[in-house]
Design an enzyme around this catalytic site. Structure first.
Site, mmCIF file in Angstrom:
data_model
loop_
_atom_site.group_PDB
_atom_site.id
_atom_site.type_symbol
_atom_site.label_atom_id
_atom_site.label_comp_id
_atom_site.label_asym_id
_atom_site.label_seq_id
_atom_site.Cartn_x
_atom_site.Cartn_y
_atom_site.Cartn_z
ATOM 1 N N ARG A 52 0.847 -1.200 0.000
ATOM 2 C CA ARG A 52 0.000 0.000 0.000
ATOM 3 C C ARG A 52 0.877 1.243 0.000
ATOM 4 O O ARG A 52 0.371 2.362 -0.083
ATOM 5 C CB ARG A 52 -0.922 -0.012 1.223
ATOM 6 C CG ARG A 52 -1.965 -1.114 1.186
ATOM 7 C CD ARG A 52 -2.641 -1.255 2.524
ATOM 8 N NE ARG A 52 -1.675 -1.570 3.569
ATOM 9 C CZ ARG A 52 -1.921 -1.506 4.861
ATOM 10 N NH1 ARG A 52 -3.114 -1.162 5.283
ATOM 11 N NH2 ARG A 52 -0.973 -1.804 5.742
ATOM 12 N N LYS A 112 -3.111 -18.933 3.390
ATOM 13 C CA LYS A 112 -4.178 -19.514 4.189
ATOM 14 C C LYS A 112 -4.629 -18.518 5.263
ATOM 15 O O LYS A 112 -3.798 -17.767 5.753
ATOM 16 C CB LYS A 112 -3.782 -20.856 4.805
ATOM 17 C CG LYS A 112 -2.339 -20.940 5.305
ATOM 18 C CD LYS A 112 -2.052 -20.723 6.662
ATOM 19 C CE LYS A 112 -2.207 -20.334 7.899
ATOM 20 N NZ LYS A 112 -1.393 -19.517 8.671
HETATM 21 N N1 LIG Z 1 2.374 -20.178 5.366
HETATM 22 C C1 LIG Z 1 2.786 -19.782 6.560
HETATM 23 O O1 LIG Z 1 3.632 -20.399 7.205
HETATM 24 C C2 LIG Z 1 2.268 -18.501 7.105
HETATM 25 C C3 LIG Z 1 2.930 -17.909 8.167
HETATM 26 C C4 LIG Z 1 2.486 -16.672 8.598
HETATM 27 C C5 LIG Z 1 1.385 -16.081 8.029
HETATM 28 N N2 LIG Z 1 0.719 -16.715 7.008
HETATM 29 C C6 LIG Z 1 -0.469 -16.095 6.394
HETATM 30 O O2 LIG Z 1 -0.031 -14.998 5.615
HETATM 31 C C7 LIG Z 1 -0.884 -13.878 5.768
HETATM 32 C C8 LIG Z 1 -0.015 -12.673 6.148
HETATM 33 O O3 LIG Z 1 0.594 -12.931 7.388
HETATM 34 P P1 LIG Z 1 1.949 -12.180 7.834
HETATM 35 O O4 LIG Z 1 2.282 -12.753 9.178
HETATM 36 O O5 LIG Z 1 2.963 -12.235 6.771
HETATM 37 O O6 LIG Z 1 1.410 -10.698 8.031
HETATM 38 P P2 LIG Z 1 2.218 -9.327 7.956
HETATM 39 O O7 LIG Z 1 3.649 -9.523 8.304
HETATM 40 O O8 LIG Z 1 1.431 -8.355 8.761
HETATM 41 O O9 LIG Z 1 2.150 -8.934 6.406
HETATM 42 C C9 LIG Z 1 0.954 -8.624 5.761
HETATM 43 C C10 LIG Z 1 1.236 -7.582 4.689
HETATM 44 O O10 LIG Z 1 -0.011 -7.236 4.081
HETATM 45 C C11 LIG Z 1 -0.047 -5.846 3.752
HETATM 46 N N3 LIG Z 1 -1.354 -5.303 4.146
HETATM 47 C C12 LIG Z 1 -2.350 -4.992 3.287
HETATM 48 N N4 LIG Z 1 -3.403 -4.520 3.949
HETATM 49 C C13 LIG Z 1 -3.080 -4.514 5.250
HETATM 50 C C14 LIG Z 1 -3.765 -4.094 6.430
HETATM 51 N N5 LIG Z 1 -5.017 -3.617 6.398
HETATM 52 N N6 LIG Z 1 -3.126 -4.202 7.600
HETATM 53 C C15 LIG Z 1 -1.879 -4.714 7.670
HETATM 54 N N7 LIG Z 1 -1.180 -5.112 6.573
HETATM 55 C C16 LIG Z 1 -1.783 -5.012 5.376
HETATM 56 C C17 LIG Z 1 1.085 -5.195 4.542
HETATM 57 O O11 LIG Z 1 1.951 -4.593 3.612
HETATM 58 P P3 LIG Z 1 1.807 -3.034 3.279
HETATM 59 O O12 LIG Z 1 1.363 -2.365 4.562
HETATM 60 O O13 LIG Z 1 3.176 -2.652 2.889
HETATM 61 O O14 LIG Z 1 0.774 -2.947 2.195
HETATM 62 C C18 LIG Z 1 1.808 -6.306 5.277
HETATM 63 O O15 LIG Z 1 3.191 -6.276 5.105
HETATM 64 C C19 LIG Z 1 -1.924 -14.260 6.820
HETATM 65 O O16 LIG Z 1 -3.171 -14.494 6.200
HETATM 66 C C20 LIG Z 1 -1.404 -15.537 7.455
HETATM 67 O O17 LIG Z 1 -2.419 -16.499 7.745
HETATM 68 C C21 LIG Z 1 1.154 -17.893 6.534
#
Ligand SMILES: NC(=O)c1ccc[n+]([C@@H]2O[C@H](COP(=O)([O-])OP(=O)(O)OC[C@H]3O[C@@H](n4cnc5c(N)ncnc54)[C@H](OP(=O)(O)O)[C@@H]3O)[C@@H](O)[C@H]2O)c1
Length: 344
Positions: A52, A112
């Site tokens: 964003r 997921k």
């Molecule tokens: N496969 C796995 O092992 C695994 C592990 C952890 C998480 N996940 C999944 O991956 C997804 C993301 O998790 P994450 O831990 O990577 O989260 P994260 O670190 O918070 O990253 C999410 C990204 O989404 C963007 N974003 C867009 N809209 C947002 C909002 N309203 N609020 C916050 N961020 C927003 C942000 O980037 P910008 O702000 O720069 O746009 C942020 O960097 C989740 O659905 C989770 O279930 C999977």
């Protein structure tokens, strides 16, 4: 019958599948690990990142060596040089981001859970089908060699009739984590519960009945949930997920003829398991390096293989499995009284 040895994992050669041009939406924690695994272990091309914020996109692009950085998902999706999009945004963005990507004509791999609930997931499935595009939930564990070996043991009937599945996933989080944020569909269910319910659906199919009890934390988010699922074959899945403490993250599948114990690491991550016969004390062990995030590459390789085969659904993680998982989660949330903002 108890096998004399464990089956071999049916893995794809990462360099023998089409080399897709990938864009990522959401430069967060998991996106960085996914990008690293893709670059190190596959021939997939990471060509663009969207945030964003243009600054955050540019910072991620320069850190990960990605040529294009966009300040919005919409800009990334207009690029004709992208075949597939990996959506790594918070849970409540998966559905709108997925729809946007499919409408832009891109194959889509969605973190997921696929969506917030079964209704949203069905919407994604219908659109992908209508567009003739691949849509797949990034349930990365389903593509691990370890899960493929377990799948083969179940298909071969090595455990006999299945009676009980036990699994837990508890992780201690500090209150500043997004998992406690009600505006980002917080609570353990979407992050941690996905693995538990996804696993029980994979082993025994959609449950026919569910009993759940939950404990709230201040702020309108669930803190822990315990669940009893009964499946068509009579099997019980007994599951617990919590944000309050670290729990073993182990799983057991108990059958008439043998018991499979997945411990030593998170049950859904690379690591060991043991198959023990119910009588006669025969034991088979599996082990491997616990290189958890390295093995994220398997889901991307499988995805590229599906695209190469012209598939709109993965045979390993079909959309019906994602929908059944979310339908069970919907019922659990109904029983514990957790409604997401988007559902109010
Ligand atoms: N496969 C796995 O092992 C695994 C592990 C952890 C998480 N996940 C999944 O991956 C997804 C993301 O998790 P994450 O831990 O990577 O989260 P994260 O670190 O918070 O990253 C999410 C990204 O989404 C963007 N974003 C867009 N809209 C947002 C909002 N309203 N609020 C916050 N961020 C927003 C942000 O980037 P910008 O702000 O720069 O746009 C942020 O960097 C989740 O659905 C989770 O279930 C999977």
């Amino acid at each position: 019958m108890f096998p004399s040895s464990l089956p071999k994992a049916r893995t794809l050669d990462p360099h023998a599948v089409p080399s897709l041009r990938w864009g990522i939406i959401g430069p967060g924690w998991i996106a960085e690990r996914f990008a690293r695994a893709l670059k190190e272990f596959t021939s997939q091309q990471l060509v663009a990142i969207a945030s964003r914020s243009q600054d955050r996109a540019s910072a991620f692009a320069s850190k990960m060596g990605i040529p294009q950085a966009f300040g919005s998902a919409a800009e990334l999706l207009t690029s004709p040089d992208i075949d597939a999009v990996y959506i790594a945004t918070p849970h409540n963005h998966h559905y709108p981001d997925g729809l946007q990507a499919l409408n832009a004509g891109k194959h889509v791999l969605i973190e997921k859970p696929l969506a917030l609930n079964a209704q949203q997931a069905r919407g994604l499935a219908e659109l992908a089908k209508a567009k003739g595009l691949l849509c797949m939930e990034a349930m990365w564990c389903d593509f691990l060699p370890k899960y493929d070996i377990i799948t083969q043991l179940l298909e071969d009937g090595a455990l006999g009739d299945l009676h009980t599945l036990l699994a837990d996933h508890g992780e201690f989080f500090t209150p500043d984590h997004r998992i406690f944020n009600a505006d980002l569909a917080g609570g353990p269910m979407m992050d941690l519960g996905s693995y538990l319910i996804g696993f029980s659906v994979k082993v025994a199919g959609a449950p026919v009945s569910i009993h759940a009890t939950g404990q709230q934390v201040p702020g309108g988010v669930n803190g822990q949930t315990s669940m009893l699922l009964t499946h068509n074959n009579g099997m019980h899945s007994v599951l617990n997920t919590t944000l309050f403490s670290n729990t073993p993250c182990a799983a057991v599948i108990a059958g008439r003829d043998a018991t499979l114990e997945i411990g030593g690491a998170s049950f859904y991550a690379p690591g060991p398991f043991t198959l023990t016969s119910s009588q006669g004390g025969k034991v088979l062990h599996f082990d491997e390096p616990r290189n958890r995030y390295d093995q994220l590459f398997h889901e991307a390789v499988h995805f590229a293989w599906c695209v190469g085969q012209g598939k709109t659904e993965s045979p390993v993680r079909p959309l019906s499995a994602s929908i059944d998982t979310l339908a069970a989660m919907d019922e659990v949330r109904r029983q514990i009284g957790q409604v997401f903002n988007e559902e109010k």
